[in-house]
Design a protein around this motif. Structure first.
Motif, mmCIF file in Angstrom:
data_model
loop_
_atom_site.group_PDB
_atom_site.id
_atom_site.type_symbol
_atom_site.label_atom_id
_atom_site.label_comp_id
_atom_site.label_asym_id
_atom_site.label_seq_id
_atom_site.Cartn_x
_atom_site.Cartn_y
_atom_site.Cartn_z
ATOM 1 N N VAL A 1 52.953 69.293 38.001
ATOM 2 C CA VAL A 1 53.900 70.415 37.612
ATOM 3 C C VAL A 1 54.432 69.749 36.651
ATOM 4 N N VAL A 2 54.852 68.381 36.433
ATOM 5 C CA VAL A 2 55.448 67.996 35.260
ATOM 6 C C VAL A 2 54.570 68.007 34.079
ATOM 7 N N ALA A 3 53.321 67.740 34.135
ATOM 8 C CA ALA A 3 52.276 67.990 33.056
ATOM 9 C C ALA A 3 52.125 69.289 32.456
ATOM 10 N N VAL A 4 52.345 70.472 33.572
ATOM 11 C CA VAL A 4 52.118 71.729 33.060
ATOM 12 C C VAL A 4 53.255 72.159 32.422
ATOM 13 N N ALA A 5 54.569 71.720 32.961
ATOM 14 C CA ALA A 5 55.712 72.146 32.097
ATOM 15 C C ALA A 5 55.583 71.624 30.975
ATOM 16 N N ILE A 6 55.392 70.438 30.607
ATOM 17 C CA ILE A 6 55.174 69.716 29.263
ATOM 18 C C ILE A 6 54.336 70.571 28.349
ATOM 19 N N ARG A 7 53.186 70.837 28.863
ATOM 20 C CA ARG A 7 52.208 71.558 28.114
ATOM 21 C C ARG A 7 52.609 72.981 27.582
ATOM 22 N N ARG A 8 53.342 73.579 28.460
ATOM 23 C CA ARG A 8 54.130 75.065 27.968
ATOM 24 C C ARG A 8 55.048 74.666 26.743
ATOM 25 N N LEU A 9 55.645 73.460 26.567
ATOM 26 C CA LEU A 9 56.650 73.238 25.557
ATOM 27 C C LEU A 9 55.876 73.054 24.264
ATOM 28 N N LEU A 10 54.564 72.187 24.396
ATOM 29 C CA LEU A 10 53.859 71.804 23.384
ATOM 30 C C LEU A 10 53.541 72.681 22.400
ATOM 31 N N LYS A 11 53.003 73.840 22.837
ATOM 32 C CA LYS A 11 52.301 74.944 22.009
ATOM 33 C C LYS A 11 51.463 74.401 21.066
ATOM 34 N N ASP A 12 50.499 73.458 21.364
ATOM 35 C CA ASP A 12 49.859 72.789 20.310
ATOM 36 C C ASP A 12 48.423 72.296 21.244
ATOM 37 N N SER A 13 47.292 73.010 20.855
ATOM 38 C CA SER A 13 46.000 72.681 21.592
ATOM 39 C C SER A 13 45.706 71.342 21.749
ATOM 40 N N GLY A 14 45.673 70.498 20.420
ATOM 41 C CA GLY A 14 45.481 69.255 20.473
ATOM 42 C C GLY A 14 46.339 68.196 21.360
ATOM 43 N N LEU A 15 47.329 68.523 21.137
ATOM 44 C CA LEU A 15 48.267 67.674 22.046
ATOM 45 C C LEU A 15 48.404 68.077 23.487
ATOM 46 N N GLU A 16 48.161 69.294 23.889
ATOM 47 C CA GLU A 16 47.816 69.768 25.217
ATOM 48 C C GLU A 16 46.519 69.195 25.622
ATOM 49 N N THR A 17 45.629 69.065 25.083
ATOM 50 C CA THR A 17 44.440 68.540 25.408
ATOM 51 C C THR A 17 44.551 67.005 25.930
ATOM 52 N N VAL A 18 45.194 66.275 24.773
ATOM 53 C CA VAL A 18 45.335 64.891 24.624
ATOM 54 C C VAL A 18 46.411 64.684 26.152
ATOM 55 N N LEU A 19 47.172 65.637 26.318
ATOM 56 C CA LEU A 19 48.213 65.166 27.729
ATOM 57 C C LEU A 19 47.157 65.607 28.877
ATOM 58 N N GLY A 20 46.262 66.527 28.864
ATOM 59 C CA GLY A 20 45.325 66.651 30.009
ATOM 60 C C GLY A 20 44.699 65.330 30.144
ATOM 61 N N LEU A 21 44.230 64.766 29.208
ATOM 62 C CA LEU A 21 43.306 63.627 29.520
ATOM 63 C C LEU A 21 43.847 62.429 30.101
ATOM 64 N N ILE A 22 45.356 62.408 29.655
ATOM 65 C CA ILE A 22 46.255 61.321 30.523
ATOM 66 C C ILE A 22 46.316 61.733 31.836
ATOM 67 N N VAL A 23 46.497 62.746 32.483
ATOM 68 C CA VAL A 23 46.853 63.340 33.623
ATOM 69 C C VAL A 23 46.129 62.361 34.847
ATOM 70 N N PRO A 24 44.776 62.418 34.797
ATOM 71 C CA PRO A 24 43.990 61.674 35.869
ATOM 72 C C PRO A 24 44.201 60.352 35.973
ATOM 73 N N PHE A 25 44.515 59.602 34.863
ATOM 74 C CA PHE A 25 44.715 58.141 34.919
ATOM 75 C C PHE A 25 46.140 57.827 35.476
ATOM 76 N N ALA A 26 47.063 58.761 34.804
ATOM 77 C CA ALA A 26 48.421 58.601 35.386
ATOM 78 C C ALA A 26 48.616 58.943 36.869
ATOM 79 N N ALA A 27 47.759 59.915 37.520
ATOM 80 C CA ALA A 27 47.684 60.297 38.633
ATOM 81 C C ALA A 27 47.378 58.863 39.868
ATOM 82 N N TYR A 28 46.130 58.596 39.376
ATOM 83 C CA TYR A 28 45.521 57.696 40.151
ATOM 84 C C TYR A 28 46.575 55.986 39.994
ATOM 85 N N LEU A 29 47.109 55.908 38.762
ATOM 86 C CA LEU A 29 47.938 54.557 38.877
ATOM 87 C C LEU A 29 49.081 54.672 39.581
ATOM 88 N N LEU A 30 49.695 55.883 39.188
ATOM 89 C CA LEU A 30 51.007 56.110 40.156
ATOM 90 C C LEU A 30 50.819 55.802 41.542
#
Length: 560
Positions: free
Chosen positions: A197-226
């Protein structure tokens, strides 16, 4: 192993993957064999990776990518067989292998043997799904195999933690295994959903495909470690996050979706190639460990072959016991429905109400037939979790004594992993071809759903055209207005066809075309969310819309 060797392993694995695909071979098998041969090159040192690196770096993106592309609706519809294979079979495999290994392997106590059972319990569906997709396995079989791979790792790793703690004399967060699994599952899923939910909300604010893709790459590692910080299941956190982000991806920009498909596809190839190369490269050193421990290599390999046979037979027995039970239940239920007029009437009225509300009628559950069950029973290849768990067996107990049978556990685990990959991986394509699996009903259903998606999109287009004709741009000649509407309508009906160079009068054509695509996308997503359109059909149609929008922006971008 130094960085240069690691880089060479990765590059070599990618090269072997490309050659295997070009020759029509299974990359996993070829990479494993080549890796084993390469480990004998003079001067080649052992590839030593901590189990936490494998579990925390390799596993999360593989699971997340699968969950992103997997239909949550398909997961729910096949929840019973998925849980049966992903949880029930994992527990049974661990127990049976543990008891058998304690009996036949002198170096293993019952506790250490149960550790081995937990290590070899979870299959890895990477190879099976790749083969099935290539050979056209029915969709429900693919859904069950993919869903199983998203669940079984969590069950196996929980069992592994419990058995290792019992043998080593350490403590887990909760001593009761059922409470531990329940806590890990609930909290892990909750962590994954909140993070999504947090990642999706941040992605809607970014409005940049490169940044959104980078954020998507972080999500699985963040979910696992958290999740691991909360001593919950990092695996289920990653899966939950993948489902949630994947469901909401239809509302992101087309650039992000197109970019992410390519990024995750490339990352999957890279990680899978590395995992199988790692498996092949380890075999030589596993043999060396056996010799260093003073054991007979042939004796340990013989014991490993026996455990491999047990692992190979448990899954078919489980699958066909389930098939027989489902077959009998299905027969009894059909006879009950056939003889009970009131029950038939209630089912008919309920389906009429569902159709009246625009939802799909509920069908009587259809179980896998014996051919499909046979294929599912032969898809037990082991992979990354088995390798990581084997590497994660501690060196010493809590009192400082050596962990009992550690060398034997690791050797047998690698024998089982490589054995299932070679035996089942080599024969599975032949099995699928010989059975001639096809599902006419599924094909008809897929065609009907695709047609429904086109109808929904066509209706959405009509609304946009009507609004455009009611209030066209100022000073636009009537003939130009009619030509634009005609061309956009024709192209929006042909989902695979992008506009050709020079079609339409520039910016007006492009702007209207993008409005049509947006309306179609919104309508298809709304239909999917209302359970009136299959998720797979919606995904396929939305992907075609993304490519259409990319084409129009590429041609008319400066004028849009």
């Amino acid at each position: 192993m130094n960085g240069v060797q690691l880089l060479l392993v990765i590059v070599g694995a990618i090269a072997v993957t490309g050659l295997a695909q070009r020759r029509g071979l299974q990359p996993a098998l070829v990479i494993t064999v080549v890796g084993f041969a390469a480990s004998f090159i003079p001067g080649f040192t052992r590839l030593e990776l901590d189990s936490e690196i494998i579990l925390g770096v390799v596993l999360p993106p593989l699971l997340y990518s699968a969950a992103l592309q997997f239909s949550f609706g398909s997961f729910v519809r096949n929840l019973r067989p998925i849980l049966g294979l992903g949880v029930g079979l994992v527990v049974v495999t661990a127990l049976v292998v543990g008891v058998f290994s304690a009996w036949v392997v002198p170096a293993l106590s019952l506790g250490a043997a149960l550790v081995l059972g937990a290590i070899v319990a979870p299959p890895d569906a990477v190879t099976a799904v790749a083969i099935g997709r290539k050979l056209g396995l029915p969709k429900r079989v693919m859904s069950i195999l993919t869903g199983e791979s998203l669940v079984n790792d969590a069950a196996a790793l929980t069992l592994f933690s419990i058995t290792v703690a019992a043998v080593a004399g350490t403590h887990t967060f909760l001593e009761n295994p059922l409470l531990l699994f329940g806590y890990g599952s609930v909290v892990g899923i909750a962590v994954g959903l909140v993070l999504a939910v947090v990642a999706v909300a941040i992605r809607r604010l970014l409005k940049d495909s490169g940044l959104e893709t980078v954020l998507g790459l972080i999500v699985p590692f963040a979910a696992y470690l958290l999740a691991e910080q909360f001593e919950a299941s990092g695996v289920l956190a990653v899966v939950a996050a993948g489902f949630a982000v994947g469901t909401s991806s239809a509302r992101t920009g087309y650039e992000t979706r197109l970019q992410e498909r390519q990024v995750w596809s490339s990352l999957d190839v890279l990680l899978e190639a590395f995992v199988f190369a790692y498996m092949g490269l380890q075999l030589r050193f596993v043999i060396q460990d056996i010799s260093d421990a003073g054991d007979s290599v042939w004796a340990v390999f013989g014991l490993g072959a026996l455990v491999l046979l047990v692992v190979l037979f448990i899954r078919p027995i489980w699958v066909f016991v389930s098939f027989g039970r489902n077959f009998l239940t299905d027969k009894i239920m059909r006879r009950t429905i056939a003889s009970d007029e009131r029950l038939r009437e209630r089912m008919r009225v309920a389906n009429e109400h569902r159709v009246a509300r625009g939802r799909k009628p509920k069908q009587y559950p259809v179980f896998l037939n014996w051919r499909e069950s046979l294929v599912v029973s032969w898809t037990g290849m082991r992979g990354v979790v088995t390798l990581a768990a084997a590497a994660g067996v501690p060196l010493v107990l809590a009192n400082g004594d050596p962990f009992p049978g550690r060398a034997e556990i690791q050797a047998i685990a690698f024998i089982v992993a490589v054995g299932t990959l070679l035996v089942q991986g080599l024969t599975l394509p032949l099995l699928i071809r010989s059975l001639g699996l096809s599902d006419p009903e599924q094909d008809e259903y897929d065609l009907a759903q695709s047609a429904h998606a086109r109808e929904v999109a066509r209706a959405a287009s009509a609304g946009v055209f009507a609004e455009f004709l009611r209030s066209p741009p100022a000073d636009m000649p009537a003939e130009v207005l009619e030509r634009i509407a005609e061309r956009v309508a024709r192209q929006s009906d042909e989902a695979e066809r992008a506009p050709g160079p020079g079609e339409g009068p520039g910016a007006e054509f492009g702007a209207l075309y993008r409005r049509v695509l947006h309306a179609q996308r919104v309508a298809v997503v709304r239909e999917r969310d209302a359970d009136r359109l299959d998720d797979d059909a919606a995904r396929e149609f939305l992907e075609r819309l993304d490519y259409q929008e990319a084409a129009i922006v590429s041609q008319l971008g400066d004028r849009l």
